[in-house]
Design an enzyme around this catalytic site. Structure first.
Site, mmCIF file in Angstrom:
data_model
loop_
_atom_site.group_PDB
_atom_site.id
_atom_site.type_symbol
_atom_site.label_atom_id
_atom_site.label_comp_id
_atom_site.label_asym_id
_atom_site.label_seq_id
_atom_site.Cartn_x
_atom_site.Cartn_y
_atom_site.Cartn_z
ATOM 1 N N GLU A 234 7.620 1.918 -0.129
ATOM 2 C CA GLU A 234 6.455 2.782 0.061
ATOM 3 C C GLU A 234 5.674 2.829 -1.238
ATOM 4 O O GLU A 234 6.129 3.404 -2.226
ATOM 5 C CB GLU A 234 6.883 4.186 0.476
ATOM 6 C CG GLU A 234 5.716 5.113 0.788
ATOM 7 C CD GLU A 234 6.158 6.527 1.076
ATOM 8 O OE1 GLU A 234 5.595 7.459 0.450
ATOM 9 O OE2 GLU A 234 7.072 6.696 1.903
ATOM 10 N N CYS A 268 0.234 9.310 -2.545
ATOM 11 C CA CYS A 268 -0.036 7.905 -2.227
ATOM 12 C C CYS A 268 -1.116 7.729 -1.169
ATOM 13 O O CYS A 268 -1.635 6.624 -1.001
ATOM 14 C CB CYS A 268 1.244 7.204 -1.791
ATOM 15 S SG CYS A 268 2.058 7.944 -0.368
#
Length: 463
Positions: A234, A268
């Site tokens: 990720e 993110c």
């Protein structure tokens, strides 16, 4: 074993001391996890795992304030958001318990050909093996939950390496698991340098690597893992938002503001690139700037703080350099644009940065939102898709046809309609594609990823 001090991102005050593992100690943790997995006589049956996780949720629920202080102190996320993180973490444990009830196989049809006559076949799930988890700083408790709890739920021993800036939350989670009755060896936390992290990630005794962090490190580790190791990565994005002329501007501004400045933009999927139709760009930019200018910036432990510090002072320097570069290339600063202190940067809105500016091409990971003008939706989609990242994106419009066109055309693993890019609940699939990552996270999906599917075939002449 040596120790390191953990400091507050806001003022560098010491908030804790944790053990720092050598490579030998990291290897010992891997060996213990592997031996635990191979010790079939002492495997934890599902009902015992459920009982342990129920106790974990109970302990965490009784310590919300303490855990909030821990997260906020080491990570810099404001108190109000750190408290939300803790409640999400508690819910994450409960989600894992619920998901165990649906973690199941299926019947595979037999008997419809002569070669398959007199057979029955069923699939079922088995734990994949030792899980290595390398975590990031920005959600120190909830990220650990997402990497550790699914592993324990499905029966995988796990070793987590938290970020050295924020190790205390992961260590506390392991302590809570043991307080809840989890035997030694099933969950371990190792705080170590990158060499130790690479040792953990690439060990042949590891069957699954879950990595949350920078793309450069994640893709490097992916290239180095042992044969057969399953990997989930990720990384980040440069989240695009498209705003059409019919968008509800007043309802949208708080969403964009929250999505862009939550945790000082250190998320993110933070709102970063906002493409606004030229007919409303001035109004949207002005209202978003007004929102940003009123945010309270400061000590994350102050309940009034809405935007806290960046994780370290070098990040403030970097954000400052990127904004200055954008201005040199023609961007207009509508609000912010300056550091407040060594650790805090003003919530900043830039208008029309150059498409080749760093703030337009790289993940800022700071409190900076860029607004761009466009004349045609296809142009906006092309610009949104111009980078190699592909994570969460958004479109604001009341027109269902435009919304569906954007959903189909934008390169994103998730596209929000009339919501910001940083929206997430812990049971939804979550992960990036292309340079943004590999595999899918979320409690349920991680549990699936951490299992192997085994097929049972029974042959009997009496079937």
């Amino acid at each position: 074993m040596s120790t390191i001090e953990v400091t507050s991102p806001y003022d560098d005050s010491v908030v804790g001391t944790v053990p720092f593992s050598t490579n030998e100690e990291v290897q010992a943790a891997i060996d213990l996890a592997h031996a635990t997995f191979l010790d079939h006589k002492n495997h934890l049956p599902k009902y015992k795992r459920v009982a342990i996780l129920e106790k974990v949720a109970e302990i965490m629920s009784s310590q919300v304030e303490e855990l909030t202080r821990l997260c906020a102190s080491e990570g810099g996320k404001p108190w109000i958001d750190s408290e939300v993180e803790v409640y999400r973490a508690i819910n994450g444990v409960k989600l894992a318990i619920e998901a165990l009830g649906s973690l199941e196989g299926k019947e595979v049809a037999m008997g419809h050909t002569a070669s398959s006559a007199n057979r029955m076949a069923y699939t079922f799930k088995e734990p994949i093996g030792v899980v290595a988890a390398i975590s990031a700083f920005n959600h120190p408790f909830n990220l650990a939950i997402h990497q550790v709890i699914p592993a324990i739920a499905v029966g995988c021993p796990v070793v987590i390496k938290p970020a050295t800036q924020t190790p205390m939350s992961a260590i506390r989670l392991v302590e809570i698991l043991e307080e809840a009755g989890l035997p030694k060896g099933w969950a371990q936390a190792v705080v170590c340098d990158r060499t130790g992290g690479e040792l953990l990630a690439t060990s042949p005794k590891v069957s699954f690597l879950t990595f949350i962090g920078s793309g450069a490190v994640g893709w490097y580790l992916n290239s180095k893992v042992s044969n057969g190791t399953r990997v989930a990565l990720e990384h980040g994005g440069v989240a695009p938002v498209i705003v059409e002329p019919d968008a509800d501007i007043d309802a949208m501004i708080p969403d964009l503001g929250k999505g862009g400045f939550y945790h000082a933009g250190q998320v993110c999927v933070s709102v970063q690139r906002v493409y606004v139709h030229e007919s409303i760009v001035d109004e949207v930019a002005s209202k978003l700037s007004d929102y940003a200018s009123k945010l309270v910036v400061g000590n994350q432990l102050d309940p009034k703080t809405e935007v806290g510090p960046l994780i370290n002072n070098n990040e403030v320097n970097r954000v400052e350099e990127w904004v200055n570069e954008a201005v040199e290339k023609g961007a207009k600063v509508l609000t912010g644009g300056k550091r407040i202190s060594n650790s805090c940067y003003e919530p900043t809105v830039l208008l029309n940065p150059a498409d080749d500016a760093l703030v337009s091409t790289k993940e800022v990971f700071g409190p900076v939102v860029c607004v761009y003008s466009y004349s045609d939706m296809e142009e906006a989609i092309d610009r949104a898709n111009s980078l190699e990242v592909s994570f969460q994106a958004a479109v604001f419009t009341k027109n269902i046809d435009k919304a569906l066109r954007a959903v189909k055309r934008i390169n994103g693993t998730t596209v929000m309609v009339n919501d910001h890019t940083a929206f997430r609940v812990d049971w939804m699939p979550f992960g990036g594609a292309k340079a943004s990552g590999l595999g899918v996270g979320g409690i349920h999906d991680s549990m699936e990823e951490m299992t192997n599917e085994k097929l049972l075939v029974i042959k009997s002449p009496v079937l």
